[in-house]
Design a protein around this motif. Structure first.
Motif: not given
Lengths: 487, 168
Positions: A137-138, A141-142, A111-112, B162, B154, B151, A145, B157, A115, A108
């Protein structure tokens, strides 16, 4: 738009697609393999980023636009994409040892990062508000997280939640601004907005102000800088390095494009606003950095100050000046190299679930790890803007562009701030070189050393011979001005 | 007739939004949100956006609200932790209304100016129908449409990263 045009446009966004596919591959392969073998995902991530890098180089030669002008694939976007991809590439290499020793989820994580980079790349070329917001936002948001990625650390979780809530709030403000501009102009394309722009209409003014607010939050500039120290300190150190260079550069890219292409109708207004923002950002960032006891937090405040220096360049490109624009772009590139290096050293010195963050954690590294100490010294010199490093050259260009554009006071405030900043950067070196060691340093980490070596050499080499990278920035700024036909 | 209905539903949607913020009970807050979403859907119908109105009710008032209710019930919030701070309530409400009024005033000037420019073109035949929305979505706005899917990937994911227990 007919189908053949859609098909053509899709082929043109190869770098973005390459990254998104890599992200999906990493995500899908991750649950299929077990244990130690997950570490090989690292190589998939690197290959994907390298492919994106190579495909992106094409855009320096022939800039085009895709999706009936929604994306402008020009040299400007290509230059920023270079910053994002190199930043993500080196951050990935630096992360390998760190996430394995911290026992974080490997799949993850990579990948994040990928992204997030693809979102930044959409953002740097977006000329239409819907793609712009989605790219924004892409990316965000990544990163939300990623900042809360270390679940065992309370502070990381706190950083994640804080960033999510505050970032969501700022995105809402941005979206509100976009809605007002759309309501006033009836279009979401920047060039059409510029053509319809009517400065006496309060909707345009309110929309511009709200959009600017959203970007200033992401840049981490005064008065919306309060989140930066908490989140940069709490997030895993490699993530902090990645987001301090990537997200900031992406926010600057879109700020430049929206301001110069969309809102050139009220240039004098936002220029004055940014003048004030820039002066306060530099000063507050530097003054707060002096009193910090944690290096990570100090670097967070320093990143606020650096956002202020870059904003000097934005103000100096008032009226579409090539020198100012290219100085901002070059500054962000230089900041990527040196700041990623500084956080990389902190990641390198972290061990067994404990991060290196206070001054005690680095005191005396000169005796035990002289090469790491030299790298740290070079990055700190560069951040302080001392020659012969890339940081000096970038700062020189920014202040030169401010003087040439006759913003003398802003240049003076900037130079005074650089002098102040030397104090806290050099304090790190006092601890590193002149104190006794108080902790046991971690063993040699081969992967991180590769990235640190690249960054150290880059910081020095581009400081001594900056001309090639600088020419690239000038060319990219020129292509940006061409896309909307400014003087 | 249309303007009377518009004011009724506009007022209902604002009232619902205020209730969401000010109601003590989180379940009631969530249910007030349904009122807001439903009234907004009606406003969409006035704008001839039938498809969007239907989706608004199905997705937001239906699916998303159920999710909200579940979350609120899972969190099991105690009543006293939500005590509403009633101090200076009139002052707070007054400031809020003043800001709304000033904003509404300038916005109305702005919209009048924008529409005197008369760039609102006449609507195509298929406007607001499933066909029309689909045409726009998959041709003119294909890129944003695909980016939305990225989006969402993501976001999924991120949730997995989390929420999933353990590291391996």
């Amino acid at each position: 738009m007919d189908l053949s045009e859609l098909f053509k446009s899709t082929l043109l966004i190869g770098p973005e697609i390459a990254l998104i596919i890599t992200g999906i591959i990493v995500m899908v392969v991750d649950p299929l393999i077990k244990g130690e073998r997950k570490r090989n995902l690292f190589w998939i991530a690197l290959v994907g980023l390298a492919v994106g890098f190579i495909l992106n180089l094409e855009r320096f030669h022939n800039g085009t636009s895709a999706f009936s002008g929604a994306l402008s694939l020009d040299g400007f976007a290509a230059y920023f994409n270079l910053i994002f991809i190199i930043g993500a590439f080196l951050a990935t290499i630096l992360s390998k040892d760190y996430i394995e020793s911290m026992n974080l989820r490997i799949g993850e994580y990579y990948a994040l990062i990928i992204f997030s980079t693809s979102g930044m790349m959409i953002l740097s070329s977006a000329r239409e508000f819907m793609s712009l917001f989605l790219g924004f936002e892409i990316m965000s948001v990544s990163v939300y997280v990623l900042s809360g990625f270390n679940r065992r650390s309370v502070r990381s979780a706190e950083a994640g939640i804080k960033y999510l809530v505050l970032g969501g709030f700022s995105s809402a403000i941005l979206l509100y601004g976009i809605a007002l501009i759309y309501g006033a102009s009836g279009t979401i394309f920047l060039d059409e907005i510029a053509a319809n722009f009517n400065a006496s209409n309060p909707l345009y003014l309110a929309g511009t102000a709200l959009i600017l607010t959203g970007f200033i939050f992401k840049i981490g500039a005064f008065p919306l800088h309060q989140w930066v120290p908490d989140i940069y300190e709490g997030a895993p150190v490699t993530v902090t390095g990645f987001m301090s260079v990537g997200v900031k550069a992406a926010a600057f890219a879109i700020l430049l494009r929206v301001l110069f292409e969309g809102f050139s109708g009220i240039e004098a207004n936002w220029m004055q606003a940014l003048w004030i923002v820039s002066a306060f950002t530099m000063t507050i960032g530097n003054l707060a950095a002096i009193v910090q006891t944690s290096i990570k937090r100090m670097l967070a405040y320093s990143s606020i100050a650096h956002a202020g220096y870059a904003l000097v360049g934005v103000v100096a490109s008032y009226g579409g000046k090539e020198l100012g624009l290219s100085s901002v772009m070059y500054y962000l590139f230089a900041y990527m190299v040196m700041n990623l290096g500084a956080f990389g050293v902190l990641a390198y010195l972290s061990k067994d679930g404990k991060e290196c963050e206070t001054f005690d954690d680095i005191s005396g590294i000169w005796r035990r790890k002289p090469l790491t100490a030299i790298a740290l010294g070079i990055f700190m010199f560069s951040l302080a803007g001392i020659p012969p490093t890339i940081g000096f050259f970038a700062k020189y260009r920014v202040f030169l562009s401010a003087v040439k554009a006759e913003f003398f006071w802003l240049a003076i405030i900037g130079i005074l701030n650089s002098v102040i900043s030397a104090y806290y950067y050099l304090r790190v070196l006092v601890y590193a070189y002149m104190r006794e060691e108080s902790v046991v340093f971690p063993r040699f980490k081969p992967t991180s050393v590769v990235a640190l070596t690249i960054l150290t050499i880059g910081t020095l080499l581009l400081g001594i011979l900056p001309l090639n990278s600088w020419d690239l920035a000038i060319k990219a700024a020129g292509s940006f001005l061409l896309t909307f036909g400014a003087k | 007739m249309e303007s009377v209905l518009f004011y009724i539903f506009a007022a209902a949607s604002v009232a619902g939004a205020l209730l969401v913020v000010f109601h003590k009970n989180p379940i009631a807050s969530a249910l007030s949100l349904v009122l807001t979403l439903f009234s907004t859907a009606v406003l969409f119908i006035f704008l001839l956006a039938h498809f969007v109105a239907a989706i608004q009710i199905l997705v937001y008032a239906g699916a998303i609200m159920v999710l909200f209710m579940f979350t609120v019930m899972f969190l099991n919030i105690r009543e006293e932790s939500l005590k509403f701070d009633a101090q200076n309530l009139p002052v707070k409400l007054g400031v809020l209304l003043l800001i709304l009024f000033i904003f509404g005033y300038f916005a109305s000037i702005g919209f009048k100016k924008s529409f005197s420019l008369n760039h609102a073109a006449s609507l195509p035949e298929s406007f607001g129908t499933v066909e029309g929305v689909g045409e726009v979505l998959f041709k003119d706005y294909l890129l944003p449409f695909e980016l939305t899917s990225v989006l969402i990937v993501v976001a999924i994911l991120g949730v997995v990263a989390i929420a999933k227990r353990g590291t391996d």
